[in-house]
Design a protein around this motif. Structure first.
Motif, PDB file in Angstrom:
ATOM      1  N   ILE A 167      25.084  55.058 -39.630  1.00 22.04           N
ATOM      2  CA  ILE A 167      24.318  55.172 -38.385  1.00 22.04           C
ATOM      3  C   ILE A 167      24.258  53.803 -37.717  1.00 22.04           C
ATOM      4  N   GLN A 168      24.666  53.751 -36.460  1.00 24.57           N
ATOM      5  CA  GLN A 168      24.594  52.506 -35.693  1.00 24.57           C
ATOM      6  C   GLN A 168      23.909  52.756 -34.361  1.00 24.57           C
ATOM      7  N   PRO A 169      22.900  52.002 -34.015  1.00 26.45           N
ATOM      8  CA  PRO A 169      22.307  50.959 -34.841  1.00 26.45           C
ATOM      9  C   PRO A 169      21.501  51.579 -35.979  1.00 26.45           C
ATOM     10  N   CYS A 170      21.449  50.864 -37.080  1.00 29.96           N
ATOM     11  CA  CYS A 170      20.727  51.349 -38.263  1.00 29.96           C
ATOM     12  C   CYS A 170      19.239  51.456 -37.943  1.00 29.96           C
ATOM     13  N   PRO A 171      18.610  52.590 -38.271  1.00 29.15           N
ATOM     14  CA  PRO A 171      17.183  52.746 -37.987  1.00 29.15           C
ATOM     15  C   PRO A 171      16.284  51.946 -38.935  1.00 29.15           C
ATOM     16  N   VAL A 172      16.865  51.338 -39.958  1.00 27.81           N
ATOM     17  CA  VAL A 172      16.111  50.519 -40.912  1.00 27.81           C
ATOM     18  C   VAL A 172      16.427  49.066 -40.597  1.00 27.81           C
ATOM     19  N   THR A 173      15.399  48.274 -40.298  1.00 29.52           N
ATOM     20  CA  THR A 173      15.630  46.898 -39.865  1.00 29.52           C
ATOM     21  C   THR A 173      15.183  45.849 -40.876  1.00 29.52           C
ATOM     22  N   MET A 174      14.636  46.298 -42.011  1.00 29.86           N
ATOM     23  CA  MET A 174      14.142  45.356 -43.024  1.00 29.86           C
ATOM     24  C   MET A 174      14.729  45.703 -44.387  1.00 29.86           C
ATOM     25  N   LEU A 175      15.173  44.668 -45.115  1.00 28.68           N
ATOM     26  CA  LEU A 175      15.792  44.894 -46.422  1.00 28.68           C
ATOM     27  C   LEU A 175      14.835  45.538 -47.417  1.00 28.68           C
ATOM     28  N   ASP A 176      13.566  45.123 -47.407  1.00 28.78           N
ATOM     29  CA  ASP A 176      12.626  45.720 -48.357  1.00 28.78           C
ATOM     30  C   ASP A 176      12.410  47.205 -48.056  1.00 28.78           C
ATOM     31  N   HIS A 177      12.507  47.584 -46.793  1.00 29.70           N
ATOM     32  CA  HIS A 177      12.384  48.993 -46.429  1.00 29.70           C
ATOM     33  C   HIS A 177      13.599  49.765 -46.939  1.00 29.70           C
ATOM     34  N   ALA A 178      14.791  49.169 -46.803  1.00 32.28           N
ATOM     35  CA  ALA A 178      16.009  49.812 -47.310  1.00 32.28           C
ATOM     36  C   ALA A 178      15.923  50.015 -48.823  1.00 32.28           C
ATOM     37  N   ALA A 179      15.424  48.989 -49.541  1.00 29.25           N
ATOM     38  CA  ALA A 179      15.283  49.101 -50.999  1.00 29.25           C
ATOM     39  C   ALA A 179      14.284  50.201 -51.354  1.00 29.25           C
ATOM     40  N   TYR A 180      13.179  50.254 -50.645  1.00 27.14           N
ATOM     41  CA  TYR A 180      12.163  51.294 -50.860  1.00 27.14           C
ATOM     42  C   TYR A 180      12.772  52.676 -50.661  1.00 27.14           C
ATOM     43  N   LEU A 181      13.514  52.851 -49.569  1.00 28.89           N
ATOM     44  CA  LEU A 181      14.115  54.160 -49.293  1.00 28.89           C
ATOM     45  C   LEU A 181      15.082  54.558 -50.399  1.00 28.89           C
ATOM     46  N   GLY A 182      15.887  53.608 -50.882  1.00 28.56           N
ATOM     47  CA  GLY A 182      16.805  53.903 -51.974  1.00 28.56           C
ATOM     48  C   GLY A 182      16.069  54.386 -53.212  1.00 28.56           C
ATOM     49  N   ARG A 183      14.961  53.713 -53.539  1.00 25.40           N
ATOM     50  CA  ARG A 183      14.157  54.134 -54.697  1.00 25.40           C
ATOM     51  C   ARG A 183      13.590  55.534 -54.487  1.00 25.40           C
ATOM     52  N   GLU A 184      13.065  55.781 -53.303  1.00 26.01           N
ATOM     53  CA  GLU A 184      12.464  57.093 -53.031  1.00 26.01           C
ATOM     54  C   GLU A 184      13.517  58.198 -52.998  1.00 26.01           C
TER      55      GLU A 184
END
Length: 127
Positions: free
Chosen positions: A93-110
């Motif tokens: 997806i461009q532009p990526c709707p996730v703009t923070m690395l910690d949010h990306a890590a959280y989403l991966g865990r969830e």
């Protein structure tokens, strides 16, 4: 094994209490669609105010965490596995709707927790 599981659960519970800066790109409500065999993530846009709180872009009102404010998601992302959903959301997806690395890590865990719940038939509750 039980002691290890208790230690992991205790650590996860404690880490869930920490302060997390909100992503200006928005937030996601994650759920499992068992009939379709999918992990789903509804994306909602928001604005972060001067106090660091998420506010509804349409009204400017603070978005409560209790789910009492009914909003319409911008997009629903779906995948059969956590990896498939992460690739779609974070790489395609461009532009990526996730703009923070910690949010990306959280989403991966969830997404992984949701995948495990989907496989095991257990309940999934987003952290």
């Amino acid at each position: 094994m039980t002691q290890l599981l208790d230690t992991i659960t205790s650590l996860d519970n404690e880490l869930s209490k920490r302060y997390i800066a909100l992503d200006p790109g928005g937030y996601f409500i994650i759920y499992v669609d068992r009939e379709a065999g999918l992990i789903c993530a509804k994306h909602f846009t928001n604005i972060i105010n001067e106090k660091g709180l998420a506010v509804d872009p349409a009204t400017g009102k603070v978005i409560p965490c209790d789910g009492s404010l009914k909003r319409t998601s911008e997009t629903v992302y779906k995948g059969r596995t956590a990896k498939e959903l992460c690739v779609k959301l974070l790489e395609e997806i461009q532009p990526c709707p996730v703009t923070m690395l910690d949010h990306a890590a959280y989403l991966g865990r969830e997404f992984l927790r949701a995948e495990i719940a989907l496989i095991n038939g257990s309940e999934y509750i987003q952290d």
